[in-house]
Design an enzyme around this catalytic site. Sequence first.
Site, PDB file in Angstrom:
ATOM      1  NE  ARG A 257      36.263  36.204  46.850  1.00  0.00           N
ATOM      2  CZ  ARG A 257      35.395  36.879  47.556  1.00  0.00           C
ATOM      3  NH1 ARG A 257      34.232  36.326  47.919  1.00  0.00           N
ATOM      4  NH2 ARG A 257      35.630  38.109  47.938  1.00  0.00           N
ATOM      5  CG  ASP A 259      32.621  36.104  51.088  1.00  0.00           C
ATOM      6  OD1 ASP A 259      32.943  37.084  50.391  1.00  0.00           O
ATOM      7  OD2 ASP A 259      31.916  36.190  52.111  1.00  0.00           O
ATOM      8  CD  GLU A 296      36.569  39.169  50.604  1.00  0.00           C
ATOM      9  OE1 GLU A 296      36.332  40.386  50.699  1.00  0.00           O
ATOM     10  OE2 GLU A 296      35.706  38.299  50.797  1.00  0.00           O
ATOM     11  CG  HIS A 327      40.511  48.361  45.124  1.00  0.00           C
ATOM     12  ND1 HIS A 327      39.998  49.156  46.125  1.00  0.00           N
ATOM     13  CD2 HIS A 327      39.748  48.585  44.027  1.00  0.00           C
ATOM     14  CE1 HIS A 327      38.965  49.838  45.646  1.00  0.00           C
ATOM     15  NE2 HIS A 327      38.794  49.502  44.378  1.00  0.00           N
ATOM     16  CB  ILE A 397      31.616  48.086  41.813  1.00  0.00           C
ATOM     17  CG1 ILE A 397      32.940  48.242  41.077  1.00  0.00           C
ATOM     18  CG2 ILE A 397      30.505  48.815  41.051  1.00  0.00           C
ATOM     19  CD1 ILE A 397      32.966  47.606  39.699  1.00  0.00           C
ATOM     20  CG  ASN A 399      30.135  46.397  49.677  1.00  0.00           C
ATOM     21  OD1 ASN A 399      28.967  46.116  49.910  1.00  0.00           O
ATOM     22  ND2 ASN A 399      31.112  45.515  49.817  1.00  0.00           N
TER      23      ASN A 399
END
Length: 592
Positions: A257, A259, A296, A327, A397, A399
């Site tokens: 993944r 970043d 991401e 989200h 969460i 942040n």
Amino acid sequence: MTSTTTSPADGFRVWAPIAERVELVLGDERFPMSRDAVAEGWWVALDGDAPRAAVVDTDYGYVLDGDGPIADPRSRRQPDGVHGLSRVVASDPAPSDGTGWRGRPLIGAVLYELHIGTFTEAATFDGAIERLDDLVELGVDAVEVLPVNAFNGVWNWGYDGVFWSAVHEAYGGPEGYRRFVRACHERGLAVIQDVVYNHLGPSGNVLPRFGPYLADGAGNTWGDSVNLDGPDSDEVRRYIIDSALMWFEEYGVDGLRLDAVHALHDTRAVHLLEELDAAVDALAADLDRPLTLIAESDLNDPRLITPRGPGGSGGYGLDAQWSDDFHHALHVALTGEVSGYYADFAPLGALGKVMEEGFFHNGTWSSFRKRHHGRRIDLERTPSWRLVVSDQNHDQIGNRAVGDRLAASLDDGQLAIAAALTLLGPFTPMLFMGEEWAASTPWQFFTSHPEPELGEATAKGRIAEFARMGWNEADVPDPQDPETYRRSILDWSERSQGRHARLLTWYRRLIELRRTVPAFTDPAFADTTAVADESTNSFVLRRGSATLAVNFGTVAVELPLRVDDLLDSFGEVVTSDGSIRLGAHSVAILHH
């Protein structure tokens, strides 16, 4: 395959183009090095004066023009921390675990994001291994592990790392990580490793002492940008790609993944991500197993997952990317929060658009950015599983000012709705550790910087950031306080109690339905439609032969839906001929 990475176990070489003199410190001895006759900027150990390779577990470093010894930028292990010497680690290919593991493609998978330091009380790879059977029982297919590369201090939420190829010692170091990957594969779990190539942490970064790894005058949210397109950037890009390939070759991971790729400043004709994807594809062919790259990005740019050219469509070719719009739209529908970037997602119809088109902002006006944002996905050619979504994750969460999970403010019905839309929606779902049982523990931003001035600056900066948004300073946890870290460790004993047990059963059932009802893994956007009713706060998601009926509101609603087969439900659900009644915060899963 001969490893593309550079390891002292294979030979002492270091890229230091700005140095006039380089010496190798090996144990208690010091040896001069010479410029490589072929590779510009590289230094090699002199024949006859130093060994071309060292035995495993030997400590070493480099002295640059009298400065040092300094750890190796390509270090595999920092046993004495990021300010100590490097230690030689065998660079052998990942050993077979005897399970016949041949990898796991992303399509159809359920991901589970976890942080080694807070997943268990042990805060180690071995401690995490003890809980893997619970994940198998839950039904997940892959663990996505927050960064494990070296950082200063004992605990950190993961994004202050340096030494991109060294595994953090307190977690168990390289051997502990090998055991963890092997244990995952033995249980049929793929491993996706979170890596950060867009910035370096504030302590222990040796790269600028060796060469132009960082871009002059360029920066991003977290500090100096990496030099991807300036002079000498070829070697910097090679450094990143070699690190990425190392996780596949030497540890046997199944995916990475990447970043915040939007912070990779690269103006070259071939973007770093395209170059990385080509290298990973070549390695996958050589290893004869699928290797996955997930980005991401906050750009909402489908070029990330568009095939590479020539012969493709001129994209970067990555396997998947996060869709934060999912989200945001779901979070607003559940919580009613509309501050900051949530403002654009206030209408319930925003969630419907995300379900049908992948992004909400796909060329639309963003009030938060005060400009148009994103690009449309080619819905005919792009399978929906290429978007990874979550109703909670480490960013959303950690942040938050107090690191509160959805479980801290939502009732069981709302949490059940979030789980159903995430796990049975059209995208690749990812859970955040503990979400499946509505963990009561927060996941707060925590650090353990040993330098007092850095720790104080981090704490003051964090408090000031949220004070500007109206938070009481006393309510914002001090990231340097050990209790902030300890509060964030999962309490596994909760799972058998009350709401925790009820929701855990629900999550297991949803994943079972995802596995057994083909409509829930149908990758065609065309087979997904959504209807949002703002007046009743009801939401209907149709996926081929399956339907999810949701009541986000606090008042019961009746929907004109034919119910041939009620697969499952959460909350008050009553069916009758041609309709279904949903109580407050209820969800029904239908099949016809």
